[in-house]
Motif scaffolding. Structure first.
Motif, mmCIF file in Angstrom:
data_model
loop_
_atom_site.group_PDB
_atom_site.id
_atom_site.type_symbol
_atom_site.label_atom_id
_atom_site.label_comp_id
_atom_site.label_asym_id
_atom_site.label_seq_id
_atom_site.Cartn_x
_atom_site.Cartn_y
_atom_site.Cartn_z
ATOM 1 N N LEU A 13 0.832 -1.209 0.000
ATOM 2 C CA LEU A 13 0.000 0.000 0.000
ATOM 3 C C LEU A 13 0.866 1.257 0.000
ATOM 4 O O LEU A 13 0.578 2.232 -0.707
ATOM 5 C CB LEU A 13 -0.932 -0.009 1.213
ATOM 6 N N ARG A 14 1.938 1.244 0.795
ATOM 7 C CA ARG A 14 2.838 2.397 0.824
ATOM 8 C C ARG A 14 3.502 2.599 -0.537
ATOM 9 O O ARG A 14 3.611 3.719 -1.040
ATOM 10 C CB ARG A 14 3.911 2.183 1.898
ATOM 11 N N GLN A 53 3.054 5.774 -3.141
ATOM 12 C CA GLN A 53 4.241 6.509 -3.594
ATOM 13 C C GLN A 53 4.288 6.581 -5.120
ATOM 14 O O GLN A 53 4.519 7.657 -5.697
ATOM 15 C CB GLN A 53 5.489 5.806 -3.071
ATOM 16 N N MET A 54 4.055 5.451 -5.784
ATOM 17 C CA MET A 54 4.133 5.417 -7.249
ATOM 18 C C MET A 54 3.070 6.294 -7.878
ATOM 19 O O MET A 54 3.338 7.040 -8.827
ATOM 20 C CB MET A 54 3.999 3.971 -7.737
ATOM 21 N N LEU A 108 13.169 8.900 -9.687
ATOM 22 C CA LEU A 108 13.745 8.164 -8.557
ATOM 23 C C LEU A 108 12.642 7.611 -7.654
ATOM 24 O O LEU A 108 12.688 6.450 -7.227
ATOM 25 C CB LEU A 108 14.667 9.078 -7.741
ATOM 26 N N ALA A 109 11.656 8.458 -7.340
ATOM 27 C CA ALA A 109 10.573 8.029 -6.452
ATOM 28 C C ALA A 109 9.668 7.006 -7.128
ATOM 29 O O ALA A 109 9.217 6.040 -6.494
ATOM 30 C CB ALA A 109 9.756 9.248 -6.015
ATOM 31 N N MET A 112 5.817 12.034 0.781
ATOM 32 C CA MET A 112 4.496 12.412 0.267
ATOM 33 C C MET A 112 4.339 13.926 0.218
ATOM 34 O O MET A 112 3.704 14.463 -0.707
ATOM 35 C CB MET A 112 3.401 11.778 1.138
ATOM 36 N N ARG A 113 4.910 14.615 1.195
ATOM 37 C CA ARG A 113 4.829 16.077 1.176
ATOM 38 C C ARG A 113 5.550 16.647 -0.044
ATOM 39 O O ARG A 113 5.068 17.579 -0.697
ATOM 40 C CB ARG A 113 5.437 16.655 2.460
#
Length: 348
Positions: free
Chosen positions: A148-149, A153-154, A219-220, A320-321
């Motif tokens: 889920l995390r 993120q993706m 990268l993320a 996330m910010r």
């Protein structure tokens, strides 16, 4: 029968041959990029890195492949076995299939489609399903939380990547990746009166803030450090891959590296002139375009690998910010600014 052969069988055979050649070259390239990634990280830490298997450790990646292939896969008793085994295949298959629309030189693509950039964006968006399937099918709370995390993120950074691509498309007026590269023959450098300096025509200069956002978002998007929270050792052990071993784990690992190299290739195509030489002079123009494309892709991968060495890992809330409160507003503003400049100057 002859018409059927010319109309159907021959084109299918040609596409299949192109696909197999691309896959073979890509997998060998990734084996050595993985070796380079480990060597760069070792050099930063004053270690030697892989140096036993083959001369200078050049065969280490192939030894790792054999090790993964001959191990017995262990499937948890409570796992959904079908989905558990399908998830890594989906992740690696989607990552590899996105390369079908990537031109490595002018006219060198398995499918040089007019909506190539949309195809790659769509395939990249689907890759999150492999992660979610793997986390859910493991029947364990830690892989599920990690999945889920990783999915959040993706998805978060795909929004910024989409807006960055919009800026490039506004400048070029085409969704075809070949057209995007060829449009960089005539850019800011030419307008400033230095047409021989081709590298000044590339989009990295005219769209520099967007270039930086795309690089960090890539990268993320691919779970590379410092955004590797999905499988960071200080977080949830290995994220959605906690219960995986042997070949299924290798397929997840392969999917991540193929996606990372795809982002490096996209960076080269969108912002670094693709297969165009850095200077418009005769002896550089003699170099085949595919060589320039590979060199630029490897250069971007080196930047990917080097970021891991000197940027500390983000916390999840910081990650996330950055995506929603920093990159999203800046990307939206850049779309408006680029559109306004193109309208005012008439460069569109």
């Amino acid at each position: 029968m002859y018409d059927f052969f010319l109309t159907w069988l021959l084109p299918v055979a040609i596409i299949a041959g192109k696909s197999l050649l691309l896959l073979a070259v890509l997998l060998i390239l990734i084996a050595y990029l993985l070796y380079a990634d480990r060597k760069i990280w070792a050099a930063v830490q004053l270690r030697r890195g892989p140096n036993i298997v083959g001369a200078f450790g050049l065969l280490q990646s192939f030894a790792d492949f054999i090790k993964f292939a001959v191990k017995e896969p262990i499937i948890p008793a409570g796992a959904n076995k079908g989905v558990f085994l399908l998830a890594p295949f989906v992740a690696s298959f989607l990552a590899l299939s996105a390369w079908a629309a990537v031109p490595v030189s002018e006219g060198w693509a398995v499918a040089d489609i007019n909506v190539g950039i949309l195809y790659i964006l769509a395939i990249s968006s689907l890759e999150v399903y492999g992660t979610i399937m793997g986390g859910w099918a493991s029947n364990s709370k830690y892989p599920l939380l990690g999945a889920l995390r990783s999915a959040a993120q993706m998805i978060s950074y795909e929004v910024s990547i989409g807006l960055v691509l919009t800026c490039v498309l506004l400048c070029v007026g085409s969704l075809n990746l070949t057209d995007i590269v060829l449009a960089q023959k005539n850019g800011l450098g030419t307008r400033l009166g230095v047409p021989f300096a081709s590298f000044l025509d590339w989009h990295w200069l005219a769209l520099f803030p967007v270039f930086i956002i795309f690089f960090i978002s890539a990268l993320a998007e691919t779970n590379r450090p410092p955004f590797d929270l999905a499988e960071a050792e200080s977080e949830l052990v290995a994220g959605h891959m906690v219960e995986y071993s042997s070949t299924p784990y290798m397929l997840f690992f392969l999917g991540e590296y193929v996606a990372a190299v795809l982002m490096c290739a996209l960076t080269a195509l969108l912002f670094l002139g693709g297969w165009l030489p850095p200077l418009d002079i005769a002896w550089l123009n003699w170099v085949p375009g595919i060589i320039w494309f590979i060199v630029k892709t490897c250069l971007v991968f080196f930047m990917f690998a080097f970021v891991k060495a000197f940027v500390p890992r983000y916390r999840y809330d910081q990650l996330m910010r950055l995506g929603w409160k920093v990159f999203l507003p800046i990307s939206l503003a850049m779309v408006v600014i680029v559109a306004a400049i193109l309208k005012i100057t008439g460069w569109a």
